[in-house]
Design an enzyme around this catalytic site. Sequence first.
Site, PDB file in Angstrom:
ATOM      1  N   HIS A 250      19.181  26.947 -13.530  1.00  0.00           N
ATOM      2  CA  HIS A 250      19.854  28.057 -14.188  1.00  0.00           C
ATOM      3  C   HIS A 250      19.136  29.386 -13.943  1.00  0.00           C
ATOM      4  O   HIS A 250      17.917  29.491 -14.102  1.00  0.00           O
ATOM      5  CB  HIS A 250      19.950  27.792 -15.690  1.00  0.00           C
ATOM      6  CG  HIS A 250      20.563  26.465 -16.010  1.00  0.00           C
ATOM      7  ND1 HIS A 250      21.807  26.094 -15.537  1.00  0.00           N
ATOM      8  CD2 HIS A 250      20.133  25.413 -16.740  1.00  0.00           C
ATOM      9  CE1 HIS A 250      22.099  24.868 -15.976  1.00  0.00           C
ATOM     10  NE2 HIS A 250      21.094  24.435 -16.704  1.00  0.00           N
TER      11      HIS A 250
ATOM     12  N   THR B 100      -3.297  -5.395   0.707  1.00  0.00           N
ATOM     13  CA  THR B 100      -2.727  -4.060   0.906  1.00  0.00           C
ATOM     14  C   THR B 100      -3.581  -3.287   1.905  1.00  0.00           C
ATOM     15  O   THR B 100      -3.069  -2.443   2.638  1.00  0.00           O
ATOM     16  CB  THR B 100      -2.610  -3.304  -0.441  1.00  0.00           C
ATOM     17  OG1 THR B 100      -3.912  -3.031  -0.964  1.00  0.00           O
ATOM     18  CG2 THR B 100      -1.817  -4.123  -1.451  1.00  0.00           C
TER      19      THR B 100
ATOM     20  N   LYS C 252       0.858  -1.187   0.000  1.00  0.00           N
ATOM     21  CA  LYS C 252       0.000   0.000   0.000  1.00  0.00           C
ATOM     22  C   LYS C 252       0.892   1.234   0.000  1.00  0.00           C
ATOM     23  O   LYS C 252       1.850   1.313   0.773  1.00  0.00           O
ATOM     24  CB  LYS C 252      -0.893   0.014   1.245  1.00  0.00           C
ATOM     25  CG  LYS C 252      -2.036   1.003   1.164  1.00  0.00           C
ATOM     26  CD  LYS C 252      -3.102   0.604   0.139  1.00  0.00           C
ATOM     27  CE  LYS C 252      -4.415   0.212   0.758  1.00  0.00           C
ATOM     28  NZ  LYS C 252      -5.312  -0.466  -0.191  1.00  0.00           N
TER      29      LYS C 252
END
Lengths: 303, 303, 303, 303
Positions: B252, B61, B16
């Site tokens: 940048h 799960t 899970k």
Amino acid sequence: MTTKSNIILGANQYGKAEVRLVKITRDTERHSIEDLSVTSQLRGDFQAAHLEGDNAHVVATDTQKNTIYSLARDGVGSPEAFLQRLAEHFTTSFDWVTGGRWAAESYAWDRIQANGTGHNHSFVRNGQEVRTAVVVKDGNATHVLGGLKDMTVLKSTESGFVGYPKDKYTTLAETTDRVMSTDVAARWRYNPGAVATVDFNKAYDDVKALLLEGFTEDYSHALQQTLFDMGKKVMDAHEEIDEIKFSMPNKHHFVVDLSPFGQDNPGEVLFAADRPYGLIEATVVRENGSDAGNAWEGMAGFC
Amino acid sequence: MTTKSNIILGANQYGKAEVRLVKITRDTERHSIEDLSVTSQLRGDFQAAHLEGDNAHVVATDTQKNTIYSLARDGVGSPEAFLQRLAEHFTTSFDWVTGGRWAAESYAWDRIQANGTGHNHSFVRNGQEVRTAVVVKDGNATHVLGGLKDMTVLKSTESGFVGYPKDKYTTLAETTDRVMSTDVAARWRYNPGAVATVDFNKAYDDVKALLLEGFTEDYSHALQQTLFDMGKKVMDAHEEIDEIKFSMPNKHHFVVDLSPFGQDNPGEVLFAADRPYGLIEATVVRENGSDAGNAWEGMAGFC
Amino acid sequence: MTTKSNIILGANQYGKAEVRLVKITRDTERHSIEDLSVTSQLRGDFQAAHLEGDNAHVVATDTQKNTIYSLARDGVGSPEAFLQRLAEHFTTSFDWVTGGRWAAESYAWDRIQANGTGHNHSFVRNGQEVRTAVVVKDGNATHVLGGLKDMTVLKSTESGFVGYPKDKYTTLAETTDRVMSTDVAARWRYNPGAVATVDFNKAYDDVKALLLEGFTEDYSHALQQTLFDMGKKVMDAHEEIDEIKFSMPNKHHFVVDLSPFGQDNPGEVLFAADRPYGLIEATVVRENGSDAGNAWEGMAGFC
Amino acid sequence: MTTKSNIILGANQYGKAEVRLVKITRDTERHSIEDLSVTSQLRGDFQAAHLEGDNAHVVATDTQKNTIYSLARDGVGSPEAFLQRLAEHFTTSFDWVTGGRWAAESYAWDRIQANGTGHNHSFVRNGQEVRTAVVVKDGNATHVLGGLKDMTVLKSTESGFVGYPKDKYTTLAETTDRVMSTDVAARWRYNPGAVATVDFNKAYDDVKALLLEGFTEDYSHALQQTLFDMGKKVMDAHEEIDEIKFSMPNKHHFVVDLSPFGQDNPGEVLFAADRPYGLIEATVVRENGSDAGNAWEGMAGFC
């Protein structure tokens, strides 16, 4: 008398990430479009940059970006082929660059239908999935990975989940009819011996179609089973592929309890949950296939 | 007479993901809060689920989610300690679960300042960075990784980039004074022998402070050099850490050319670009440190 | 003899969006940083562009971007002041530009603590909230809106929800002690007469502090009540503000039922849900305050 | 003797946002799917909640969620029709609810092609665009808005930009052949008198097709012109629509300068920029059409 061991530089790579490259081919009135996000990362001897700030070996990431655009002037062809050209360029141009990792996402465009036909130079982004590709080069070994992600599928029946172990933390009820939905992320590794002759775009289209078709087939006792079937279907049809890895969320769709409102709900009204979600990751491999080497290093979400 | 080799199941894990757990400790009027997103993934013998749709080994799960909440009832303590409790639970509760990977993000909250003091039960999310933790268990080996991500830093001078190789694709001009900015993502691996005695929360606070301080020190000839210095600073002070990996974009900041408007621009007005960006990844390791095993598998963006 | 009515151009505006501007002030060794995302949109007579493709009036969005950078050379000062300079520039430079909308987000940076003190030129992004500002100019009227968003707060007690109407669709149980959490988004409109003399940065810091303090005070019977109290607190202290609008999600934190595992849960273990969420939007206004005109048009999530 | 004016409650609304609703229609073996994210917000007399914390009028947002699911049991039909049912329900069920705003996003699914035909109960998400709908009810007036967003289109030629004013901040070069790309977001308002008889799904499909076709037609002198042409095309064909608003970014695709590498670049290799971007917003209206009232309030990105 120091007890500390030395602190040294370990594995490293660097480059320019997510260079957005759109290539229009316009040699006839019927244009075509290739749309990619390309990442280039170099590996090799970059010790001096890290330890002494000596950049003599540091091929500027800006230079890597320029190279991507320059090489695209002659066409992209397929993401996998284009990344191989980049790999070849960088590893042959600089003695100390012994390998690297080049990756791309690409985005499909359809011709806009206008007056009943596909337009020559107008496109609409498809959005069904994102295509992925990776080339890893390490000395003489080159690994080529095709892939896709964010392809969301759902089957509204022919899926269940029963027979799992029950312990003190188990509250989930068994079901023999549920909605199953996932975002397919898959990466497949081509046999190095086959790379020279594969038509990557054709292979991609076919693998995608097989994954979709595989998802529809058979009753699913678990997402694990469906995943394996999808992978096997691809590899049965594509002998040039030695391995396919999946990372697939189980996107839960809960049947809403409408009984307080005096209504039944035979799996018709569902709540699509965000988090948490199940997460199923597995590899389907060809027994006695080629060695994966370091092809999968640094890849998130694939075990 | 088939020439095809067998298609078999390879590496796999499931569980899970992103269980959102908020733990309020309220035994006195002065509450405290722990806020995590926890992922649990089990490894072991799950062959039958993939090949036959037999779920007898598939710890649901949903059960894993319940277990996370139940174990949190006794407190979290630190993400690293909590994940170890989960690892211990699952690998000792089910014979066929031989290992797994447990991961967490955690989010810091500050007390709201009200009437000149930190409030007892009102909090504002800090947002400076996200703390990360991973525990990987494989048989008897257990790896514990601390970490953080999304900590954005910038230095407005004392950075340059010169001395890099110039080839036909190089157009970048050298500079001895530029803005340098990055989002720090770092993961550090604790020596398995030290794990039992580390105060993970204290270590985290200290590592974060060292990373920030390390960023400020010395003129930077390349982000690579700054990265190594930051890692070395951490590992010089923390002998319980054997390895630290960084994945840091070079964000940048281009000096805008104002000369068409009759203005100078001595590094004061800058355009912060999104993409592409440089991407610097490297590992700082303790020579003769402990073996990393499979601790780093499946981790994106760290080479 | 057509029965169709004419199709004509209605309200319109255009410009450059999300110009990322970083301004470093470096006149002494102790640098400072301003970090904004600026959007400029012009209104006026742009009929010919839409109907005939005649661009004689279309101040290029690229020109608008250049103007933002050029004006920043002399400093930003505050987002509200900077946007007013942009508004003034565009409406006085082009006859046919009669108004517009200028908006900014700005991002706070803290000095990095190094060796016990705030560093001269190294910064870490704060991340607690995003500051927002809008200037709307329409003929002689100018509206200035301060604001913030994404400031996540939580109180772990002193909140309840009872006494709401119960109909056939009501299943929610009343509670007198719950966790309350929201992401504060607020926009406040300055009295046009006060704009010339307001110190916008000082006002911002104070309003933010009052919103946070207001959130902590008093038992909350509903997020609506807390919202109103927060707004009133700001406006009692700031006579230069005539109106404040809020858009605040009710971020549900559900108490997990641990009784199946033999555990109690006195509000200690919670599931933080993503969607759906409550959404509370309201305006707190000064009776007989200035006219808002079109200040709020095109603002999402504020009623 | 106070000089402060009263602080009072202004405009307000509240409800449940982003209720994820999936409706499977499964009365035959050939299932169909409707997938929506629904937001319900009520307006009316909520003074006591804000000022006194009295919730007697506060229809719980949880109740609003339940109502959405319950009403969906009888089918969705179209987002516009479903939102009207919600509006009708809430404004007739509670005396003090005098209006509100109901909004939906919906997501299209295609049948998966398997064995040469569209599968009965397996679907793949389409992803080309997101459909939007809004119903605003205020007393007796009801406004219905159809819409779509995130439909990304590109034409690789037949677009230019010349003839714009040049001032001291203008550096952009004119071009008669460029790539033009945008993400179409459009919202159209149905004539209230036509609402009862419109087939919203059919209208949606047709408007989408017309927008796409309109994008392909004619040389574009400016995105403004193309936008107007797209809107006019829709409204010429749909007399039941009185107004259409667009918010369309100009997604810049810059031709990369390859001359340093000895290559030409006749518009073939492009850099797709993220930020900043142009932003064009305009309304195409039917002269003497119905009154929009407050239909557009609180809508971001549409002027």
